[in-house]
Enzyme design. Sequence first.
Site, PDB file in Angstrom:
ATOM      1  N   CYS A  39       0.851  -1.197   0.000  1.00 61.63           N
ATOM      2  CA  CYS A  39       0.000   0.000   0.000  1.00 61.63           C
ATOM      3  C   CYS A  39       0.884   1.243   0.000  1.00 61.63           C
ATOM      4  O   CYS A  39       1.972   1.251   0.566  1.00 61.63           O
ATOM      5  CB  CYS A  39      -0.902  -0.017   1.230  1.00 61.63           C
ATOM      6  SG  CYS A  39      -1.951   1.446   1.398  1.00 61.63           S
ATOM      7  N   SER A  41       0.573   3.956   1.586  1.00 56.83           N
ATOM      8  CA  SER A  41       0.752   4.631   2.887  1.00 56.83           C
ATOM      9  C   SER A  41       2.095   4.274   3.508  1.00 56.83           C
ATOM     10  O   SER A  41       2.763   5.116   4.101  1.00 56.83           O
ATOM     11  CB  SER A  41      -0.363   4.254   3.859  1.00 56.83           C
ATOM     12  OG  SER A  41      -1.595   4.604   3.299  1.00 56.83           O
ATOM     13  N   HIS A  44       4.962   6.226   1.796  1.00 52.56           N
ATOM     14  CA  HIS A  44       5.174   7.616   2.242  1.00 52.56           C
ATOM     15  C   HIS A  44       6.239   7.681   3.339  1.00 52.56           C
ATOM     16  O   HIS A  44       7.041   8.602   3.377  1.00 52.56           O
ATOM     17  CB  HIS A  44       3.871   8.223   2.765  1.00 52.56           C
ATOM     18  CG  HIS A  44       2.903   8.588   1.671  1.00 52.56           C
ATOM     19  ND1 HIS A  44       3.287   9.261   0.540  1.00 52.56           N
ATOM     20  CD2 HIS A  44       1.566   8.386   1.559  1.00 52.56           C
ATOM     21  CE1 HIS A  44       2.230   9.449  -0.239  1.00 52.56           C
ATOM     22  NE2 HIS A  44       1.170   8.927   0.351  1.00 52.56           N
ATOM     23  N   HIS A  60       0.592  -2.488   7.038  1.00 55.19           N
ATOM     24  CA  HIS A  60      -0.639  -2.207   7.798  1.00 55.19           C
ATOM     25  C   HIS A  60      -1.869  -2.813   7.135  1.00 55.19           C
ATOM     26  O   HIS A  60      -2.980  -2.626   7.603  1.00 55.19           O
ATOM     27  CB  HIS A  60      -0.821  -0.690   7.915  1.00 55.19           C
ATOM     28  CG  HIS A  60      -1.054  -0.063   6.580  1.00 55.19           C
ATOM     29  ND1 HIS A  60      -0.040   0.211   5.707  1.00 55.19           N
ATOM     30  CD2 HIS A  60      -2.204   0.255   5.951  1.00 55.19           C
ATOM     31  CE1 HIS A  60      -0.530   0.695   4.590  1.00 55.19           C
ATOM     32  NE2 HIS A  60      -1.848   0.724   4.696  1.00 55.19           N
ATOM     33  N   CYS A 165      -7.224  -2.802   4.418  1.00 51.16           N
ATOM     34  CA  CYS A 165      -6.983  -1.376   4.161  1.00 51.16           C
ATOM     35  C   CYS A 165      -7.709  -0.856   2.928  1.00 51.16           C
ATOM     36  O   CYS A 165      -8.628  -0.073   3.032  1.00 51.16           O
ATOM     37  CB  CYS A 165      -5.497  -1.047   4.056  1.00 51.16           C
ATOM     38  SG  CYS A 165      -5.191   0.684   3.592  1.00 51.16           S
TER      39      CYS A 165
HETATM   40 ZN   LIG Z   1      -3.118   1.135   3.201  1.00 51.65          ZN
END
Ligand SMILES: [Zn+2]
Length: 365
Positions: A39, A41, A44, A60, A165
């Site tokens: 993912c 996220s 980042h 996550h 997610c």
């Molecule tokens: Zn995610």
Amino acid sequence: MVKAAVLYEQKNSLIIEDLDLDDPKAGEVLVKVGAAGICRSDRHYMHGDAPTALPIVLGHEGAGTVEAVGPGVTSVRPGQQVILSFVSSCGRCKSCITGNSQLCDAHAAAGAFMFDGTTRLHKGDTRVHHFGKTALFAEHTVVPEAAVVPIESNIGMDVAALIGCCVPTGVGAVTASANVQPGSTVAVIGCGGVGLNVVMGAALVNASKIIAVDISEAQLEFALKFGATHTVNASDKDPVAQVRELTDGKGADYTFEVFGSADTTKAAYDMAGKKGVVTIVGIAPVGAEAGINAVDMVRNEKTMRGTYYGSTHASVDMPKLVDMYLAGKLNLDDLVVRHYSLDQINEAYGDMDKGEIGRGVIMYG
Ligand SMILES: [Zn+2]
Ligand SMILES: [Zn+2]
């Protein structure tokens, strides 16, 4: 010892190595990780777009099997398949008791530590942090009981991981946050894993036009598989003008920003028509500010809001999403395009950076 991918320094690759993992304490669960999604996220933090505690095990979005439980755990037992929630809601703070468990204050305050302020992961004497209290880029993980959502019918670990997610974030943005009405027009900026789930959510609630916006022709074509009715390539021509053209000059009833930048936030705002609802899903780099036409907001009565985790409640909504998948309402099988081993994780993120379509998933043995 567990094999894990560790971030020691931002802007550097993840290091694959063995870490020490403590037994679960009271109210905690040991999970054998089955799959973890690639993912953006996590990316980042690797790229340094946001600060993080270091060293840290990211990851996550995932699913696994309960292997052991600490004292006092009542909601799961060893052997159960679980989806991980990257918010471990405490059930007692103001956010939790007012129906916003995805914003749990206690979870946020504890950061990349367990609730007692320590870590279960170590490298010798060095503590290693748990991103989202899930740390799924490891073969095993210890998480708070609130991070595991048991599912009744066993499904593929890769698909289950996505329900941790990108599925609740994307589908929830449509159903729980924006509350998209049947027959309305929808524009979605960014067609990665979460964006495609926004597209699927919009199809699920019978939006009339679902306009996928991206800069990659391959991603746009892929979005058609999930219910997009029109595509706009933002690298060709002004995407705002193109969305207006496709909505008879009016602008879309609902727009979703799923990329995470100031420019795309402004574009999502500008694409919305009168009474338009603008939903910001993507997380922009820290410090990003988007200029919004303040007069237009009033004269056209636009609404703009953010949504975190699709404004869903993990323990209630994840089992529902599993059922929707089993009923054929969510095409998650086609969303998983690539499988990797944990050793290939840096390559997996490289593929995401290159704009490869669909979701990549790390599969554990
Ligand atoms: Zn995610
Ligand atoms: Zn709470």
